[in-house]
Design a protein around this motif. Structure first.
Motif, PDB file in Angstrom:
ATOM      1  N   VAL A 187       0.844  -1.203   0.000  1.00  0.00           N
ATOM      2  CA  VAL A 187       0.000   0.000   0.000  1.00  0.00           C
ATOM      3  C   VAL A 187       0.874   1.245   0.000  1.00  0.00           C
ATOM      4  CG1 VAL A 187      -1.652   1.330   1.366  1.00  0.00           C
ATOM      5  CG2 VAL A 187      -2.003  -1.108   1.041  1.00  0.00           C
ATOM      6  N   LEU A 188       1.915   1.246   0.825  1.00  0.00           N
ATOM      7  CA  LEU A 188       2.831   2.377   0.865  1.00  0.00           C
ATOM      8  C   LEU A 188       3.570   2.541  -0.464  1.00  0.00           C
ATOM      9  CD1 LEU A 188       4.201   4.600   2.540  1.00  0.00           C
ATOM     10  CD2 LEU A 188       5.901   2.889   3.195  1.00  0.00           C
ATOM     11  N   LEU A 189       4.059   1.435  -1.023  1.00  0.00           N
ATOM     12  CA  LEU A 189       4.747   1.508  -2.315  1.00  0.00           C
ATOM     13  C   LEU A 189       3.805   1.915  -3.439  1.00  0.00           C
ATOM     14  CD1 LEU A 189       7.170  -1.548  -2.228  1.00  0.00           C
ATOM     15  CD2 LEU A 189       7.755   0.860  -2.167  1.00  0.00           C
ATOM     16  N   ASP A 190       2.548   1.495  -3.357  1.00  0.00           N
ATOM     17  CA  ASP A 190       1.574   1.888  -4.370  1.00  0.00           C
ATOM     18  C   ASP A 190       1.307   3.390  -4.306  1.00  0.00           C
ATOM     19  OD1 ASP A 190      -0.186   1.201  -6.502  1.00  0.00           O
ATOM     20  OD2 ASP A 190      -1.876   1.452  -5.114  1.00  0.00           O
ATOM     21  N   LEU A 191       1.233   3.933  -3.094  1.00  0.00           N
ATOM     22  CA  LEU A 191       1.059   5.371  -2.943  1.00  0.00           C
ATOM     23  C   LEU A 191       2.245   6.128  -3.521  1.00  0.00           C
ATOM     24  CD1 LEU A 191      -0.586   7.705  -1.663  1.00  0.00           C
ATOM     25  CD2 LEU A 191       0.799   7.356   0.375  1.00  0.00           C
ATOM     26  N   ILE A 192       3.447   5.667  -3.214  1.00  0.00           N
ATOM     27  CA  ILE A 192       4.655   6.302  -3.756  1.00  0.00           C
ATOM     28  C   ILE A 192       4.689   6.175  -5.272  1.00  0.00           C
ATOM     29  CG2 ILE A 192       7.177   6.118  -3.839  1.00  0.00           C
ATOM     30  CD1 ILE A 192       7.027   5.273  -0.873  1.00  0.00           C
ATOM     31  N   LYS A 193       4.322   4.999  -5.767  1.00  0.00           N
ATOM     32  CA  LYS A 193       4.350   4.760  -7.215  1.00  0.00           C
ATOM     33  C   LYS A 193       3.376   5.674  -7.956  1.00  0.00           C
ATOM     34  CE  LYS A 193       2.175   1.414  -9.068  1.00  0.00           C
ATOM     35  NZ  LYS A 193       1.542   0.262  -9.640  1.00  0.00           N
ATOM     36  N   GLU A 194       2.185   5.827  -7.432  1.00  0.00           N
ATOM     37  CA  GLU A 194       1.188   6.657  -8.105  1.00  0.00           C
ATOM     38  C   GLU A 194       1.574   8.125  -8.084  1.00  0.00           C
ATOM     39  OE1 GLU A 194      -1.344   5.610  -9.939  1.00  0.00           O
ATOM     40  OE2 GLU A 194      -0.719   3.564  -9.514  1.00  0.00           O
ATOM     41  N   CYS A 195       2.106   8.606  -6.958  1.00  0.00           N
ATOM     42  CA  CYS A 195       2.551  10.000  -6.895  1.00  0.00           C
ATOM     43  C   CYS A 195       3.730  10.245  -7.830  1.00  0.00           C
ATOM     44  CB  CYS A 195       2.926  10.370  -5.460  1.00  0.00           C
ATOM     45  SG  CYS A 195       1.535  10.419  -4.330  1.00  0.00           S
ATOM     46  N   TYR A 196       4.646   9.296  -7.866  1.00  0.00           N
ATOM     47  CA  TYR A 196       5.804   9.443  -8.737  1.00  0.00           C
ATOM     48  C   TYR A 196       5.398   9.340 -10.206  1.00  0.00           C
ATOM     49  CZ  TYR A 196      10.733   9.402  -9.872  1.00  0.00           C
ATOM     50  OH  TYR A 196      11.964   9.734 -10.359  1.00  0.00           O
ATOM     51  N   LYS A 197       4.371   8.532 -10.484  1.00  0.00           N
ATOM     52  CA  LYS A 197       3.892   8.428 -11.859  1.00  0.00           C
ATOM     53  C   LYS A 197       3.350   9.769 -12.346  1.00  0.00           C
ATOM     54  CE  LYS A 197       1.108   4.994 -12.568  1.00  0.00           C
ATOM     55  NZ  LYS A 197      -0.091   4.166 -12.776  1.00  0.00           N
ATOM     56  N   ALA A 198       2.650  10.481 -11.477  1.00  0.00           N
ATOM     57  CA  ALA A 198       2.154  11.811 -11.837  1.00  0.00           C
ATOM     58  C   ALA A 198       3.309  12.771 -12.109  1.00  0.00           C
ATOM     59  CB  ALA A 198       1.254  12.349 -10.723  1.00  0.00           C
ATOM     60  N   LEU A 199       4.352  12.693 -11.292  1.00  0.00           N
ATOM     61  CA  LEU A 199       5.529  13.529 -11.512  1.00  0.00           C
ATOM     62  C   LEU A 199       6.207  13.187 -12.836  1.00  0.00           C
ATOM     63  CD1 LEU A 199       7.638  15.594 -10.458  1.00  0.00           C
ATOM     64  CD2 LEU A 199       8.810  13.639  -9.421  1.00  0.00           C
ATOM     65  N   VAL A 200       6.278  11.910 -13.161  1.00  0.00           N
ATOM     66  CA  VAL A 200       6.903  11.487 -14.410  1.00  0.00           C
ATOM     67  C   VAL A 200       6.112  11.990 -15.615  1.00  0.00           C
ATOM     68  CG1 VAL A 200       7.415   9.460 -15.828  1.00  0.00           C
ATOM     69  CG2 VAL A 200       8.137   9.521 -13.467  1.00  0.00           C
ATOM     70  N   VAL A 201       4.802  11.949 -15.533  1.00  0.00           N
ATOM     71  CA  VAL A 201       3.980  12.450 -16.646  1.00  0.00           C
ATOM     72  C   VAL A 201       4.223  13.945 -16.852  1.00  0.00           C
ATOM     73  CG1 VAL A 201       1.607  12.897 -17.361  1.00  0.00           C
ATOM     74  CG2 VAL A 201       2.233  10.657 -16.484  1.00  0.00           C
ATOM     75  N   VAL A 202       4.277  14.700 -15.761  1.00  0.00           N
ATOM     76  CA  VAL A 202       4.524  16.135 -15.866  1.00  0.00           C
ATOM     77  C   VAL A 202       5.920  16.398 -16.447  1.00  0.00           C
ATOM     78  CG1 VAL A 202       4.882  18.233 -14.487  1.00  0.00           C
ATOM     79  CG2 VAL A 202       2.924  16.759 -14.044  1.00  0.00           C
ATOM     80  N   LYS A 203       6.912  15.678 -15.964  1.00  0.00           N
ATOM     81  CA  LYS A 203       8.270  15.877 -16.466  1.00  0.00           C
ATOM     82  C   LYS A 203       8.414  15.432 -17.921  1.00  0.00           C
ATOM     83  CE  LYS A 203      10.500  17.772 -13.160  1.00  0.00           C
ATOM     84  NZ  LYS A 203      11.179  19.056 -13.344  1.00  0.00           N
ATOM     85  N   PHE A 204       7.689  14.376 -18.302  1.00  0.00           N
ATOM     86  CA  PHE A 204       7.738  13.929 -19.689  1.00  0.00           C
ATOM     87  C   PHE A 204       7.136  14.985 -20.609  1.00  0.00           C
ATOM     88  CE2 PHE A 204       5.864  11.544 -23.279  1.00  0.00           C
ATOM     89  CZ  PHE A 204       7.043  11.058 -23.826  1.00  0.00           C
ATOM     90  N   LEU A 205       6.009  15.559 -20.210  1.00  0.00           N
ATOM     91  CA  LEU A 205       5.421  16.624 -21.020  1.00  0.00           C
ATOM     92  C   LEU A 205       6.321  17.852 -21.075  1.00  0.00           C
ATOM     93  CD1 LEU A 205       1.655  16.370 -20.010  1.00  0.00           C
ATOM     94  CD2 LEU A 205       2.716  15.706 -22.173  1.00  0.00           C
ATOM     95  N   ALA A 206       6.962  18.189 -19.961  1.00  0.00           N
ATOM     96  CA  ALA A 206       7.900  19.314 -19.964  1.00  0.00           C
ATOM     97  C   ALA A 206       9.085  19.026 -20.883  1.00  0.00           C
ATOM     98  CB  ALA A 206       8.381  19.593 -18.541  1.00  0.00           C
ATOM     99  N   LEU A 207       9.542  17.778 -20.886  1.00  0.00           N
ATOM    100  CA  LEU A 207      10.640  17.393 -21.777  1.00  0.00           C
ATOM    101  C   LEU A 207      10.218  17.516 -23.237  1.00  0.00           C
ATOM    102  CD1 LEU A 207      13.506  16.150 -22.030  1.00  0.00           C
ATOM    103  CD2 LEU A 207      12.399  13.916 -21.964  1.00  0.00           C
ATOM    104  N   LEU A 208       9.017  17.050 -23.547  1.00  0.00           N
ATOM    105  CA  LEU A 208       8.529  17.185 -24.919  1.00  0.00           C
ATOM    106  C   LEU A 208       8.387  18.648 -25.326  1.00  0.00           C
ATOM    107  CD1 LEU A 208       5.824  14.383 -25.198  1.00  0.00           C
ATOM    108  CD2 LEU A 208       8.127  14.406 -26.127  1.00  0.00           C
ATOM    109  N   TYR A 209       7.870  19.469 -24.420  1.00  0.00           N
ATOM    110  CA  TYR A 209       7.740  20.896 -24.725  1.00  0.00           C
ATOM    111  C   TYR A 209       9.100  21.546 -24.921  1.00  0.00           C
ATOM    112  CZ  TYR A 209       2.797  20.641 -23.444  1.00  0.00           C
ATOM    113  OH  TYR A 209       1.475  20.331 -23.376  1.00  0.00           O
ATOM    114  N   SER A 210      10.085  21.134 -24.149  1.00  0.00           N
ATOM    115  CA  SER A 210      11.416  21.723 -24.328  1.00  0.00           C
ATOM    116  C   SER A 210      12.021  21.296 -25.664  1.00  0.00           C
ATOM    117  CB  SER A 210      12.334  21.344 -23.169  1.00  0.00           C
ATOM    118  OG  SER A 210      12.670  19.983 -23.220  1.00  0.00           O
TER     119      SER A 210
END
Length: 109
Positions: A76-99
């Motif tokens: 449960v703890l790892l799933d919470l970390i995974k989901e939050c980190y997944k959101a960060l990865v999506v944001v960073k991936f879009l920022a990378l594409l925009y750059s």
């Protein structure tokens, strides 16, 4: 060590451990190469965050295979970390594409 004498659970643990170790090796190798050749910090920091996503997934998967007595709480703890980190990865991936797109537009104009 005779692999043919292992039971199914032991083979599963052996395979999961081998895949986990390979993922840890290749992810750390790619991350260290990006740190060594640190030429474009804005884009490479986003790439580093994306690379580290594989480590979170492999730890989550390996803990799921371990089937420990307290693994429910850990999962449960790892799933919470995974989901939050997944959101960060999506944001960073879009920022990378925009750059990348912004660099292409600057070159074309």
């Amino acid at each position: 060590m005779d692999i043919s004498s292992l039971i199914r659970e032991e083979l599963t643990m052996l395979g999961a451990g081998a895949c986990t170790m390979l993922t840890l090796h290749f992810s750390s190798q790619i991350a260290s190469q990006h740190l060594y050749y640190w030429k474009n910090p804005k884009q490479q920091s986003a790439i580093m965050i994306i690379i580290l996503m594989a480590l979170i997934y492999v730890v989550y998967s390996f803990v799921g295979v371990l089937d420990l007595k307290s693994s429910k709480l850990i999962l449960v703890l790892l799933d919470l970390i995974k989901e939050c980190y997944k959101a960060l990865v999506v944001v960073k991936f879009l920022a990378l594409l925009y750059s990348y797109v912004a660099n292409e537009l600057v070159v074309e104009w």
